[in-house]
Design an enzyme around this catalytic site. Structure first.
Site, PDB file in Angstrom:
ATOM      1  NE  ARG A 321      -3.374  -2.355   2.705  1.00 61.59           N
ATOM      2  CZ  ARG A 321      -4.461  -2.663   3.700  1.00 61.59           C
ATOM      3  NH1 ARG A 321      -4.017  -1.733   4.588  1.00 61.59           N
ATOM      4  NH2 ARG A 321      -4.750  -3.822   3.835  1.00 61.59           N
ATOM      5  CG  ASP A 341      -6.817 -10.817   5.029  1.00 65.99           C
ATOM      6  OD1 ASP A 341      -7.960 -10.464   5.866  1.00 65.99           O
ATOM      7  OD2 ASP A 341      -6.538 -10.265   4.307  1.00 65.99           O
ATOM      8  CG  HIS A 343     -11.267 -12.684   3.832  1.00 63.21           C
ATOM      9  ND1 HIS A 343     -10.566 -12.684   3.697  1.00 63.21           N
ATOM     10  CD2 HIS A 343     -11.878 -10.959   3.868  1.00 63.21           C
ATOM     11  CE1 HIS A 343      -9.995 -11.011   2.850  1.00 63.21           C
ATOM     12  NE2 HIS A 343     -10.725 -10.455   3.414  1.00 63.21           N
TER      13      HIS A 343
HETATM   14 ZN    ZN Z   1     -10.937  -8.830   3.597  1.00 58.76          ZN
END
Ligand code: ZN
Ligand code: ZN
Length: 611
Positions: A321, A341, A343
């Protein structure tokens, strides 16, 4: 709320002085008033000074000045003394309203204020405040008079571009802090001193954990062997926790075609944080800023029945980023980082339970790493997608998950993401500072954009509920934070080198090697200090390197097949056999104890949130 040191860029963010939280409001108002008091003193010393802006910030205030010469530490003393004199005079802050023309006329000699005035919306009431001889363009509010300003301290001077723009003039920014009482000021200054000693950039160099190379590029972390070992141990631990809790591990590529970021909307809403594309066979590819789209494509690669849900994908996903170079800060604010991360795809009925188990895992992580934590629930912002009823249902689900665990939380009205509500957890470190911790977000947006479904009991397609979550956040930031939390003295299970074996003379080298071999086969990270220094120097060096255990072996120990055990704290545990030493250290490592002599008792209290 404790100072948020994680997000260093917020340190300079102006704090709006808005009624709401009474203490925060009063602190910000008083600190901003102190900035005026400082400007008054500066004007007295430098009558030609031109003034920029002087907002309250987290824990203090600053003011930007254009001055005829660079300020010295002696100047700061002088300014402080003059501030005290003006405070004593109890000067009243007087407010005056004026028109734009009047304001432009009044401040015509100051290009900065003129620019601010010209930027105000047409017809806005402009106000000035005056205390003593100092008149400032300001919307206020302030304390009534200078005597209401508490104990303060000027801390530092730094260069600061006007409006943060490197093409504009550089001004001198003086930072200061102010508190209601002297003990609060003293505590704060003490905490800062302590924080400086723990600075992860300094310890990172001394302990040889990581570096940033000008040639590789700013904001890109090089993990040295010792830092990499710490990261590896944390990652292994976390991956196992996830597998134990029903997550599936996945991997997704570092680059992806623009197609996916058009569908996800990232190019429209997040584009300014993404790096320029590279062209591959005439298609634009981007470095991934987030892992979500890849996980969604894995989910969508086949149909799913309600019987399979929830599906939980987890990845240590490296993302890139864009961060302005001025905001980069050691490992805390970087341009490339690896997120833990995940999900979760589930039915709407499963959201409470899923969020609940993420909270449990977050609490477990806090306990293992020795953080206290506090939770914030962010609700619907003004600009949001999804209807109100759906939002309310999701917010309810998050509340239920928190309340079922009897966790106190702070309601952050309007602080959810535009696509769904979220729980933010802050870790509170050994100094009481808050660091960005786990986030749990419900998402109404991506399941729509990507048409993510499952087949329900009724045989129809239904939209999945999608939860994004990270626990440690970024490995870079988390490890940087841990360095400061532990002051570099990692618990035994994380220490890159756990045991240093120190022979008193070269005659014990062979014995030292055999001890090392035994420790290594027991699974410990150990080595012999073969340097030519004297024993005391070797002990000192191991202490500086924060090695948890030192085993000193001399003639007597070699003959008795024993070792003299010392801790990095300087504590002397005396002589013991290798087996006795293993009986001490293995349970400590195994239980991830924060204490070097005792394992965590299995019945230890769960980490308590503070709120
Ligand atoms: Zn996400
Ligand atoms: Zn003001």
């Amino acid at each position: 709320m404790p100072p948020d040191v994680q997000d260093v860029s917020t340190m300079d963010i102006d704090i709006a002085i808005e009624p709401g939280n009474d203490r925060a409001y009063e602190l910000a108002r008083m600190r901003h008033s102190t900035a005026h008091l400082m400007a008054e003193a500066v004007q007295e010393m430098f009558p030609k000074a031109k003034f920029g802006i002087g907002p309250a910030i987290a824990n203090g205030f600053y003011y930007d000045f254009e001055l005829p010469r660079p300020l010295t530490p002696e100047d700061l003393n002088q300014i402080e003394q003059r501030m005290r004199a003006h405070r004593k005079k109890n000067e009243v802050f007087e407010r005056t309203e004026l028109s734009q023309e009047e304001a432009l006329e009044l401040f015509r000699d100051n290009p900065y204020k003129v620019e601010l005035i010209e930027g105000f919306p047409e017809g806005e009431t402009i106000t000035t405040y005056q205390q003593g001889d100092f008149l400032d363009l300001c919307r206020g509010p302030h304390v009534d008079s200078t005597r209401e300003i508490g104990p303060f301290k000027l801390q530092s001077v730094a260069g600061a571009y006007w409006r943060g723009d490197e093409k504009r003039p550089m001004l001198q920014r003086i930072y200061g802090t102010a508190w209601p009482t002297q003990p609060e000021l003293d505590d704060y200054l003490h905490m800062l001193e302590e924080a400086q000693k723990r600075d992860h950039r300094r310890l990172g160099r001394e302990l040889d954990l990581f570096s940033v190379s000008e040639e590789i590029g700013p904001g890109l972390i090089l993990w040295h062997p010792k830092g990499a070992m710490i990261r590896y141990l944390i990652e292994q631990f976390e991956q196992q926790e996830q597998l134990d809790r029903g997550y599936d591990l996945v991997y997704t590529p570092h680059i992806a075609s623009e197609k996916i970021y058009r569908i996800s909307g990232h190019l429209d809403t997040y584009g300014e944080n993404m790096y320029s594309p590279m062209s591959i066979e005439e298609v634009d590819y981007y470095l991934k800023p987030m892992n979500c789209p890849g996980h969604i494509m894995i989910y969508k690669s086949q149909g799913h029945s309600y019987r399979e849900l929830p599906i939980r994908f987890a990845e240590l996903g490296t993302v890139y980023r864009y961060e302005r170079s001025g905001t980069l800060h050691g490992m805390l604010r970087v341009r490339g980082f690896t997120q833990d991360d995940s999900h979760i795809f589930c039915t709407h009925d499963q959201v409470v339970e899923e969020v609940g188990s993420v909270i449990d895992l977050a609490a477990h992580m806090a306990e293992v790493f020795g953080y206290r934590f506090e939770a914030y629930l962010g609700t619907r912002p003004e600009k949001a997608i999804g209807d109100e009823a759906t939002w309310n249902r999701a917010i309810d689900a998050l509340k239920k998950a928190l309340e079922a665990r009897q966790l106190d939380y702070i309601l952050d009205e309007g602080e959810g993401a535009f696509y769904g509500p979220k729980i933010d957890v802050k870790w509170l470190d050994a100094l009481g500072r808050a660091w960005t911790g786990p986030t749990i977000q419900v998402d109404f947006n991506l399941p729509e954009r990507f048409d993510v479904n499952y087949i329900a009991e009724d045989g129809e397609r239904h939209r999945v509920a999608m939860i994004h979550r990270t626990l440690l956040g970024s490995m870079e930031r988390f490890v940087g934070g841990l360095v400061e939390h532990y002051a570099g003295a990692f618990p035994a299970w994380l220490a890159p080198l756990q045991v240093s074996i120190i022979p008193i003379t070269d005659d014990q080298l062979d014995f030292a090697e055999s001890v090392t071999k035994q420790l290594k086969s027991a699974g410990l990270r150990a080595n012999v200090d073969k340097s030519s220094g004297r024993m005391q120097a070797k002990i000192r060096n191991a202490q500086l390197q924060k090695v948890p255990y030192m085993l000193v072996v001399g003639k007597r120990e070699a003959e008795a097949n024993s070792v003299a055990v010392r801790l990095r704290s300087g504590e002397d545990l005396g002589a013991m056999t290798i087996d006795q030493f293993l009986d001490v250290v293995l349970p400590v490592v195994e239980s991830k104890s924060l204490n070097l002599r005792q394992p965590n008792s299995p019945a230890s209290e769960p980490a308590h949130p503070v709120a």
